[in-house]
Design an enzyme around this catalytic site. Structure first.
Site, PDB file in Angstrom:
ATOM      1  N   ASP A  43       0.850  -1.193   0.000  1.00 41.43           N
ATOM      2  CA  ASP A  43       0.000   0.000   0.000  1.00 41.43           C
ATOM      3  C   ASP A  43       0.887   1.245   0.000  1.00 41.43           C
ATOM      4  O   ASP A  43       1.570   1.516   0.983  1.00 41.43           O
ATOM      5  CB  ASP A  43      -0.907   0.006   1.238  1.00 41.43           C
ATOM      6  CG  ASP A  43      -1.820   1.224   1.232  1.00 41.43           C
ATOM      7  OD1 ASP A  43      -2.760   1.247   0.421  1.00 41.43           O
ATOM      8  OD2 ASP A  43      -1.555   2.173   2.003  1.00 41.43           O
ATOM      9  N   TYR A  48       3.558   9.812   0.601  1.00 39.76           N
ATOM     10  CA  TYR A  48       4.482   9.167   1.542  1.00 39.76           C
ATOM     11  C   TYR A  48       5.946   9.439   1.171  1.00 39.76           C
ATOM     12  O   TYR A  48       6.861   9.128   1.936  1.00 39.76           O
ATOM     13  CB  TYR A  48       4.229   7.651   1.637  1.00 39.76           C
ATOM     14  CG  TYR A  48       2.835   7.266   2.109  1.00 39.76           C
ATOM     15  CD1 TYR A  48       1.992   8.199   2.719  1.00 39.76           C
ATOM     16  CD2 TYR A  48       2.344   5.977   1.949  1.00 39.76           C
ATOM     17  CE1 TYR A  48       0.708   7.851   3.143  1.00 39.76           C
ATOM     18  CE2 TYR A  48       1.065   5.624   2.369  1.00 39.76           C
ATOM     19  CZ  TYR A  48       0.260   6.567   2.956  1.00 39.76           C
ATOM     20  OH  TYR A  48      -1.010   6.217   3.372  1.00 39.76           O
ATOM     21  N   LYS A  77      -2.024   6.167  -4.210  1.00 40.12           N
ATOM     22  CA  LYS A  77      -3.106   7.124  -3.934  1.00 40.12           C
ATOM     23  C   LYS A  77      -2.837   8.489  -4.545  1.00 40.12           C
ATOM     24  O   LYS A  77      -1.689   8.971  -4.533  1.00 40.12           O
ATOM     25  CB  LYS A  77      -3.283   7.287  -2.410  1.00 40.12           C
ATOM     26  CG  LYS A  77      -3.335   5.963  -1.671  1.00 40.12           C
ATOM     27  CD  LYS A  77      -3.691   6.099  -0.211  1.00 40.12           C
ATOM     28  CE  LYS A  77      -3.461   4.774   0.500  1.00 40.12           C
ATOM     29  NZ  LYS A  77      -2.104   4.630   1.058  1.00 40.12           N
ATOM     30  N   HIS A 110      -7.069   9.739  -2.084  1.00 35.94           N
ATOM     31  CA  HIS A 110      -6.525   9.618  -0.724  1.00 35.94           C
ATOM     32  C   HIS A 110      -7.454  10.215   0.349  1.00 35.94           C
ATOM     33  O   HIS A 110      -7.631   9.644   1.419  1.00 35.94           O
ATOM     34  CB  HIS A 110      -5.140  10.286  -0.665  1.00 35.94           C
ATOM     35  CG  HIS A 110      -4.241   9.727   0.389  1.00 35.94           C
ATOM     36  ND1 HIS A 110      -2.879   9.652   0.248  1.00 35.94           N
ATOM     37  CD2 HIS A 110      -4.503   9.206   1.618  1.00 35.94           C
ATOM     38  CE1 HIS A 110      -2.350   9.122   1.337  1.00 35.94           C
ATOM     39  NE2 HIS A 110      -3.328   8.845   2.185  1.00 35.94           N
TER      40      HIS A 110
HETATM   41  P1  NDP Z   1      -0.256   0.684  11.935  1.00 40.92           P
HETATM   42  O1  NDP Z   1      -1.468   0.526  12.768  1.00 40.92           O
HETATM   43  O2  NDP Z   1       0.036  -0.274  10.865  1.00 40.92           O
HETATM   44  O3  NDP Z   1       0.946   0.778  12.960  1.00 40.92           O
HETATM   45  C1  NDP Z   1       2.257   0.994  12.545  1.00 40.92           C
HETATM   46  C2  NDP Z   1       3.096   1.138  13.802  1.00 40.92           C
HETATM   47  O4  NDP Z   1       3.104  -0.093  14.532  1.00 40.92           O
HETATM   48  C3  NDP Z   1       4.521   1.470  13.503  1.00 40.92           C
HETATM   49  O5  NDP Z   1       4.983   2.318  14.530  1.00 40.92           O
HETATM   50  C4  NDP Z   1       5.226   0.106  13.560  1.00 40.92           C
HETATM   51  O6  NDP Z   1       6.572   0.302  13.903  1.00 40.92           O
HETATM   52  C5  NDP Z   1       4.451  -0.579  14.655  1.00 40.92           C
HETATM   53  N1  NDP Z   1       4.381  -2.056  14.509  1.00 40.92           N
HETATM   54  C6  NDP Z   1       4.285  -2.773  13.383  1.00 40.92           C
HETATM   55  N2  NDP Z   1       4.219  -4.086  13.642  1.00 40.92           N
HETATM   56  C7  NDP Z   1       4.299  -4.207  14.991  1.00 40.92           C
HETATM   57  C8  NDP Z   1       4.288  -5.325  15.874  1.00 40.92           C
HETATM   58  N3  NDP Z   1       4.194  -6.565  15.420  1.00 40.92           N
HETATM   59  N4  NDP Z   1       4.381  -5.080  17.198  1.00 40.92           N
HETATM   60  C9  NDP Z   1       4.459  -3.805  17.666  1.00 40.92           C
HETATM   61  N5  NDP Z   1       4.468  -2.717  16.889  1.00 40.92           N
HETATM   62  C10 NDP Z   1       4.385  -2.916  15.549  1.00 40.92           C
HETATM   63  O7  NDP Z   1      -0.287   2.187  11.408  1.00 40.92           O
HETATM   64  P2  NDP Z   1      -0.322   2.996  10.078  1.00 40.92           P
HETATM   65  O8  NDP Z   1      -0.974   4.271  10.453  1.00 40.92           O
HETATM   66  O9  NDP Z   1       1.003   3.007   9.443  1.00 40.92           O
HETATM   67  O10 NDP Z   1      -1.350   2.216   9.122  1.00 40.92           O
HETATM   68  C11 NDP Z   1      -0.963   1.176   8.267  1.00 40.92           C
HETATM   69  C12 NDP Z   1      -0.941   1.621   6.815  1.00 40.92           C
HETATM   70  O11 NDP Z   1      -2.232   2.051   6.395  1.00 40.92           O
HETATM   71  C13 NDP Z   1      -0.064   2.844   6.516  1.00 40.92           C
HETATM   72  O12 NDP Z   1       1.296   2.547   6.563  1.00 40.92           O
HETATM   73  C14 NDP Z   1      -0.600   3.266   5.182  1.00 40.92           C
HETATM   74  O13 NDP Z   1      -0.089   2.426   4.161  1.00 40.92           O
HETATM   75  C15 NDP Z   1      -2.091   3.053   5.384  1.00 40.92           C
HETATM   76  N6  NDP Z   1      -2.774   4.278   5.855  1.00 40.92           N
HETATM   77  C16 NDP Z   1      -3.613   4.908   4.979  1.00 40.92           C
HETATM   78  C17 NDP Z   1      -4.248   6.056   5.343  1.00 40.92           C
HETATM   79  C18 NDP Z   1      -5.158   6.741   4.382  1.00 40.92           C
HETATM   80  O14 NDP Z   1      -5.509   7.906   4.609  1.00 40.92           O
HETATM   81  N7  NDP Z   1      -5.563   6.083   3.327  1.00 40.92           N
HETATM   82  C19 NDP Z   1      -4.061   6.670   6.665  1.00 40.92           C
HETATM   83  C20 NDP Z   1      -3.205   5.910   7.527  1.00 40.92           C
HETATM   84  C21 NDP Z   1      -2.600   4.753   7.128  1.00 40.92           C
HETATM   85  P3  NDP Z   1       7.822  -0.293  13.043  1.00 40.92           P
HETATM   86  O15 NDP Z   1       7.657   0.140  11.616  1.00 40.92           O
HETATM   87  O16 NDP Z   1       8.980   0.347  13.723  1.00 40.92           O
HETATM   88  O17 NDP Z   1       7.767  -1.771  13.207  1.00 40.92           O
HETATM   89  C1  1BO Z   2      -2.113  12.717   5.836  1.00 47.43           C
HETATM   90  C2  1BO Z   2      -2.003  11.291   6.256  1.00 47.43           C
HETATM   91  C3  1BO Z   2      -1.970  10.347   5.135  1.00 47.43           C
HETATM   92  C4  1BO Z   2      -1.882   8.959   5.591  1.00 47.43           C
HETATM   93  O1  1BO Z   2      -2.241   8.092   4.568  1.00 47.43           O
END
Ligand code: NDP
Ligand code: 1BO
Length: 318
Positions: A43, A48, A77, A110
């Site tokens: 994704d 990003y 996106k 997005h």
């Molecule tokens: P997540 O809920 O996936 O959490 C990510 C966090 O959790 C990071 O800090 C990561 O750290 C940590 N993590 C990952 N695996 C573990 C584990 N097994 N144990 C403990 N901690 C863990 O958050 P996101 O907000 O990143 O959401 C996921 C994805 O969704 C985004 O990356 C993006 O691609 C998408 N997204 C889309 C949005 C939109 O507007 N369309 C908005 C927000 C997200 P580390 O990397 O250090 O492991």
């Molecule tokens: C502005 C936040 C975007 C995460 O997908």
């Protein structure tokens, strides 16, 4: 993993890898590690600011034969400053160039929020474009053309409430393949789940682990993170799993697509293994009790004083 090829082309793997906040300098290695583990769904998003490095990693994996392009599901996106119909194709072509691909599997709007073309993140109200001045259906129709041109196989949206989904369904010629929204046990969104099931729109759960945050909600006495919540931790202990695995399995049990982000090999592996965990109906019902209606990403950065957008207008269902 549910990943049935039809006509040689991948359908969406239910578990993918998120890449928001995966920094340049580390995201490429994370993609390579994820491919080795078995992830096939990535994704991405132009905002990003890491698509070039992702493209290099994907291209290397394809050219060395680790994976074939048609086994991959790559989503990206359209950012909020490219919603005008004339900007959609150039934005998609930039993303394709960065990702070193000739098509995407899924291209998403997005946010249902528009900015002026030269603005990446508005600091002043006049840098936004009001929805009435650039109706999202115009963006959607331009996205539909991208499918016809073969630049993406599917199109969808993110952060749409049901009102906006209905608008697209009524006025577009294609319905969104998915609505990618925040979903986790603190934000279960039962009405949206029901609506999308009825309309055959798939839901993709973002921030499934709580995005590395704990809610700052003294009003709800809920300052513990999802990963430390006693119900999640206890279920993890019972199943000899980790809290992150329970959260991913919870999303998969609800038939949503889920895209946890990590850049660490051990966590990539841990998260991928969550597909083998089953959660019973009773256990799912127990987790219903911890819904707080809490958003980690409430879009308030799009709603400074004077903005044509408000947090309430983004999510409200009236
Ligand atoms: P997540 O809920 O996936 O959490 C990510 C966090 O959790 C990071 O800090 C990561 O750290 C940590 N993590 C990952 N695996 C573990 C584990 N097994 N144990 C403990 N901690 C863990 O958050 P996101 O907000 O990143 O959401 C996921 C994805 O969704 C985004 O990356 C993006 O691609 C998408 N997204 C889309 C949005 C939109 O507007 N369309 C908005 C927000 C997200 P580390 O990397 O250090 O492991
Ligand atoms: C502005 C936040 C975007 C995460 O997908």
């Amino acid at each position: 993993m549910t990943h049935t090829p039809i006509d040689g082309l991948a359908t969406i793997p239910r578990l993918g890898l998120g890449t928001w906040k995966s920094k340049r300098g580390e995201v490429g290695a994370a993609i390579t590690a994820a491919l080795d583990i078995g992830y096939r769904h990535f994704d991405c998003a132009s905002i990003y600011n890491n698509e070039k490095e992702i493209g290099t990693a994907l291209s290397a994996a394809i050219s060395t034969g680790t994976v074939r392009r048609e086994q991959l599901w790559i989503s990206s996106k359209l950012w909020n400053n490219a919603h005008a119909a004339k900007h959609v194709r150039p934005a998609l072509e930039r993303t394709l160039k960065n990702l070193q691909l000739d098509h995407l599997d899924l291209y998403l709007i997005h946010w249902p929020v528009s900015f002026k073309a030269d603005i990446t993140f508005p600091k002043r109200p006049e840098q936004f474009i009001a929805a009435a001045d650039l109706p999202i259906i115009e963006t959607w129709r331009a996205m539909e053309k991208m499918v016809k041109k073969g630049l993406c196989r599917h199109i969808g949206v993110c952060n749409f409430n049901t009102r906006r989904l209905i608008e697209l369904e009524e006025n577009g010629s294609q319905k969104p393949y998915t609505n990618q929204i925040e979903l986790h046990p603190f934000l279960q969104q039962p009405q949206m789940i029901k609506y999308c099931a009825k309309s055959s729109i798939q839901l993709t759960a973002y921030s499934p682990l709580g995005s590395g945050k704990a809610p700052q909600r003294e009003d709800l006495k809920a300052t513990v993170s999802l990963l430390n919540h006693p119900k999640i931790v206890n279920l993890a202990l019972k199943k000899q799993a980790t809290p992150a695995q329970i959260l991913i399995a919870w999303a998969l049990t609800r038939q949503t697509i889920v895209i946890p982000k990590s850049i660490h090999h051990a966590r990539l592996m841990e998260n991928f293994q969550a597909q083998h965990i089953t959660i019973s109906t009773n256990e799912m019902m127990d987790l219903c009790q911890i819904d707080l209606g809490h958003r980690f990403l409430d879009g308030s950065f799009f709603a400074p004083p004077g903005s044509p957008y408000t947090v309430n207008n983004l999510w409200d269902e009236s």
